[in-house]
Enzyme design. Structure first.
Site, PDB file in Angstrom:
ATOM      1  N   ASP A  64       0.636  -1.128  -0.133  1.00 56.72           N
ATOM      2  CA  ASP A  64      -0.319  -0.139  -0.097  1.00 56.72           C
ATOM      3  C   ASP A  64       0.679   1.463   0.305  1.00 56.72           C
ATOM      4  O   ASP A  64       0.264   2.518  -0.770  1.00 56.72           O
ATOM      5  CB  ASP A  64      -1.359  -0.002   0.880  1.00 56.72           C
ATOM      6  CG  ASP A  64      -2.067  -0.540   0.956  1.00 56.72           C
ATOM      7  OD1 ASP A  64      -2.172  -1.669  -0.378  1.00 56.72           O
ATOM      8  OD2 ASP A  64      -2.893  -0.963   1.793  1.00 56.72           O
TER       9      ASP A  64
ATOM     10  N   ASN B 135      -3.775   9.324   2.306  1.00 55.82           N
ATOM     11  CA  ASN B 135      -3.850   9.129   4.079  1.00 55.82           C
ATOM     12  C   ASN B 135      -4.455   9.766   4.251  1.00 55.82           C
ATOM     13  O   ASN B 135      -5.652   9.084   5.306  1.00 55.82           O
ATOM     14  CB  ASN B 135      -2.818   7.718   4.077  1.00 55.82           C
ATOM     15  CG  ASN B 135      -3.226   6.441   3.877  1.00 55.82           C
ATOM     16  OD1 ASN B 135      -3.958   5.896   3.566  1.00 55.82           O
ATOM     17  ND2 ASN B 135      -2.044   5.693   3.869  1.00 55.82           N
TER      18      ASN B 135
ATOM     19  N   ASP C  79      -0.615  15.230  22.023  1.00 57.96           N
ATOM     20  CA  ASP C  79       0.359  14.593  21.577  1.00 57.96           C
ATOM     21  C   ASP C  79       0.374  15.560  20.091  1.00 57.96           C
ATOM     22  O   ASP C  79       1.513  15.724  19.119  1.00 57.96           O
ATOM     23  CB  ASP C  79       0.487  13.318  21.792  1.00 57.96           C
ATOM     24  CG  ASP C  79       1.308  13.460  22.652  1.00 57.96           C
ATOM     25  OD1 ASP C  79       1.606  13.579  23.708  1.00 57.96           O
ATOM     26  OD2 ASP C  79       1.870  11.963  22.931  1.00 57.96           O
TER      27      ASP C  79
ATOM     28  N   ALA D 210      -5.655   2.820   8.018  1.00 63.44           N
ATOM     29  CA  ALA D 210      -4.003   2.701   8.043  1.00 63.44           C
ATOM     30  C   ALA D 210      -4.140   3.560  10.106  1.00 63.44           C
ATOM     31  O   ALA D 210      -4.433   2.381  10.503  1.00 63.44           O
ATOM     32  CB  ALA D 210      -3.753   4.075   7.545  1.00 63.44           C
TER      33      ALA D 210
ATOM     34  N   ALA E 105      -5.268   6.088  11.363  1.00 64.12           N
ATOM     35  CA  ALA E 105      -5.686   6.745  12.254  1.00 64.12           C
ATOM     36  C   ALA E 105      -6.450   5.298  13.339  1.00 64.12           C
ATOM     37  O   ALA E 105      -7.446   5.832  14.069  1.00 64.12           O
ATOM     38  CB  ALA E 105      -6.986   7.091  11.255  1.00 64.12           C
ATOM     39  N   LEU E 106      -6.673   4.110  12.512  1.00 64.46           N
ATOM     40  CA  LEU E 106      -7.058   3.148  13.484  1.00 64.46           C
ATOM     41  C   LEU E 106      -6.285   2.288  14.409  1.00 64.46           C
ATOM     42  O   LEU E 106      -7.171   2.261  15.630  1.00 64.46           O
ATOM     43  CB  LEU E 106      -7.302   1.866  12.113  1.00 64.46           C
ATOM     44  CG  LEU E 106      -8.536   0.996  12.558  1.00 64.46           C
ATOM     45  CD1 LEU E 106      -9.900   1.009  12.269  1.00 64.46           C
ATOM     46  CD2 LEU E 106      -8.376  -0.418  11.860  1.00 64.46           C
TER      47      LEU E 106
END
Lengths: 293, 293, 293, 293
Positions: free
Chosen positions: A74, A147, A177, A189, A191-192
């Site tokens: 990817d 992404n 952060d 990606a 974020a998961l």
């Protein structure tokens, strides 16, 4: 109505890898046998030491081919996505043996490739982000991302402080952060890992995922894909953040910098084999069940 | 172009509450002074003991008024939403002193109400769910919901087992305590407690939030608002689940029952005072910061 | 210094299952060949139709044997745990082909069983909860649990409201769907689905995991295993909760009921084969990696 | 039996702040009036420009006083904790107007301070971490921490890859942005933002919280406070991580470095006013309810 493809541009990974090179060479052989015209993206040709083929710079592909095939994971497809979108070239991804969200053709599935070249395929639009970094009212830097755009901590051990505005409305002032802003493509990606939801790729939406926020009531927010997002680095922030687009190109930011994020007008045209199902990929990657227990 | 309102239908809570009754009476007085025509929803009139006013059944409001004003909390507005949407009546919510997501007018803000009646307001569409419970190929039961449809555990101490299909594509077979399917409106209600993301109300999207899923890789999924969702209760499930729409009307389900959830054609027209900002409400409710720390 | 075992009590699942019965019969055969004395727990004998063996009631095992072997899954071991702990009998768990957290011997691993009978094994203490339900100052009901005590929603669609006290200090008043109170053993069961942390089994600690709490700042709390926990159902709670111990025995509660939870003086003595490692089981169950990527 | 204090050592923040200086001066005045002997920590004296008092280096306090009073926030107390623990001096924290987890005396609560000096107080032990960074079998660096040890991403946009061992048993090989290892004291600091549980301060336990782990099944793990934790940076990791103790002293790590974390033999003796309740502080900080809704 899908059309057949006759001139194919080949893209590889950005560093030499044995399995990638051999898949690429096998693919070239196969396409030559089928009398398909082949163009090798210049950097790919150099990395793989491919010499007896026409090459072209990734920014000068328009008109040369009618399909880009990416060989890699990817991550490789992310690299090719910008060139593909801006030059209106559809993209097909071939993985290195492990199913990807974007590279869903196995390296040996030459039949599937043949069907696609013959015009039997599904196509899907994926939008990209345009990101402007604005300092002193001038655009200092621009970058695209398929992404995500990630605001990251810089060197010092303090939380970043920034304001989020959506369509000129203040969302909040946040201490965290960092912040992940992801497309549906990017929602599976980084974020998961950060606790964000999965956005179906057909959704015209964007998710903002706060990273380790100071306020425990902070939550991922899903907004329209047409929103104009602004992140304003607060004047008194002690930790100088950095910005990353698709995991690349970390740029150092300063207090009072503004990051504007919005949809790129050109979207990526992603090609899938007939029978492709998004949720089947998701089940495979996340080990969800497809049969009663 | 917003129009002024001349005939107002008043809705209250579904049980008598002193503060609600006094707000309602004060509002009636105020509207009468302004020569606004008043109709009291029948059940509200009974609960509050209001006698000298025209009343009407909640299903026979079309043509009688041009605005519904709900006095109560978000829960009261949920009750009125179905009648309002199906009869194409806009709704304004007056809270009982505590800002609601849907009821954003303070009980003493008569000025704001005057402005709205005079045609100075913002309006916003909120979609509702239609839910069909299908048993033996027949629709057994239908219900609407503005917030959410929740598949809940029944009596026995076992996880429910069900399949999720979206637009006829299998998502997964899931073992969990239940499943929340929420509209953007409902994303800040029960779904938020369950770890779901916040969906901006302008988003045409739905979120599925698994409740205590067996698979730790299960995650909230956001899909298009136009998706047809099907939940199929598995044949061998030991725990008989129940279904709840907007926290009401729990219906007992059986193995092989199918729950079909899709968008109701008529949406709710929600009225806000000028200057209304969604994120301001969110900041207030979730105690997010609006100023640099 | 571990001792060898000569008299074994066999426990099975609480309902007939082919694979369990055949494992049990093969085990009986194996133990008879080794001249081990066998006692079958009465209900197990009835369920499996085993006739030519000595049987005993689960509450009258003390003195009859020196080891309980449970055949089934973790759920079956939970059922036997109370009898084992109160009668000071160590327990060994044989699974049905799928590794359990508590039943870590494969059904065909007769060598491992032989080693254990010969005195080569590891033993581990696991504490249990004692739960008292107090109404009008009297203990109405008592129950034990190895995994967890769960306060669950009753029939009506409202959150439960309750206070939590630990060692007579108020923790908070909470509105939630419920509360899970788990031992380290139970931390990898239901509590894990609810977002609780994993507690190492050697830890003398308890975790409280709120279920869908109204306050987004609610978090799992880990306290000493010697704490006295009290849950007080609030007077005005509309939803009558129920209580479940190890997923069994749901008892209906009333407003002003008090649930007292504390450590049972007798703990469970769990037997593992030599070489057992807790984290290896965890890696297997949660698909964590043990090798560099 | 608590003893009275006669010689007090004063610590301030590590940078000049008006409110802190004025609190400190007011406190000095108050203590002088009470004939309490005062020693100012050297750096504090310099920062605040305090001249007419005895000063002492933070590492040479043993024997000079019998109590350390820290004026500042929780961060200031963290700085003083190491000196206090190693020199066996109890610590009292005075905040700057906002309740801290560690600094629970309001700046104007001179009565509470008087009571404490007179011997009326509660004391509580808090353990610290010792951290060794080992390279080529040698200890390269040692550091202590009261809150947490954090493995952080370095400069490059890749996940860190590392192995975790607890008491010489492999836990897993993990790909993540980093890892937080927190004491109960630190469980309400950075680890809480990362989704970790709250550990009661009386608990002899440590929590490991993975930061944005690649595996969605990764979870916080709570282990005994006596565990020896080892983090091994994998050979092939591309992202060079850094290490931070209590948010300070970021040290750059290399592949094959080993980080050993274990309990420091000397613990911190934290002084609280009579009537102090841990959960009351927690309720205040996290806005939990203490009254029925």
């Amino acid at each position: 109505m899908p059309t057949a493809f006759h001139k194919v541009i080949l893209f590889g990974k950005r560093h030499r890898e044995k399995a990638m090179v051999s898949t690429l060479l096998r693919l070239i052989q196969h396409l030559e046998n089928k009398k398909i015209e082949i163009i090798i993206e210049k950097e790919t040709a150099e990395i793989c030491g491919i010499k007896n083929h026409k090459t072209a710079d990734e920014n000068q592909l328009a008109g040369l081919g009618d399909l880009i095939i990416v060989v890699g994971g990817d991550g490789s497809l992310l690299s090719a996505a910008r060139a593909a979108a801006s030059q209106h070239l559809p993209v097909l991804g071939i993985n290195r043996g492990k199913l990807g969200f974007l590279t869903d053709i196995a390296p040996n599935a030459l039949n599937e490739i043949d069907d696609i070249l013959a015009g039997k395929y599904l196509q899907e639009k994926r939008f990209l982000f345009q990101t402007d970094i604005i300092r002193d009212d001038k655009i200092l830097y621009q970058q695209t991302a398929l992404n995500d755009v990630v605001l990251l901590p810089g060197d010092i051990a303090h939380m970043i402080e920034f304001s989020i505005e959506i369509d000129q409305e203040l969302v909040c002032v946040q201490r965290a952060d960092g912040l992940i802003i992801a497309t549906p493509t990017g929602s599976t990606a980084y974020a998961l890992s950060g606790g964000g939801p999965i956005l179906h790729p057909s959704l015209d939406a964007v998710v903002l995922v706060p990273m380790f926020p100071h306020k425990l009531t902070s939550r991922p927010i899903v907004i329209s894909g047409n929103s104009k997002i602004k992140i304003l680095i607060n004047k008194q922030t002690k930790a100088l953040p950095r910005l990353s687009c698709d995991g690349q190109a970390r740029l150092n930011l300063k207090p009072e910098d503004i990051i504007a994020i919005y949809k790129l007008p050109e979207s990526l045209n992603l090609i899938h084999p007939m029978g492709y199902q998004y949720f089947a990929t998701l089940r495979d990657k996340l080990q969800w069940e497809s049969k009663p227990y």
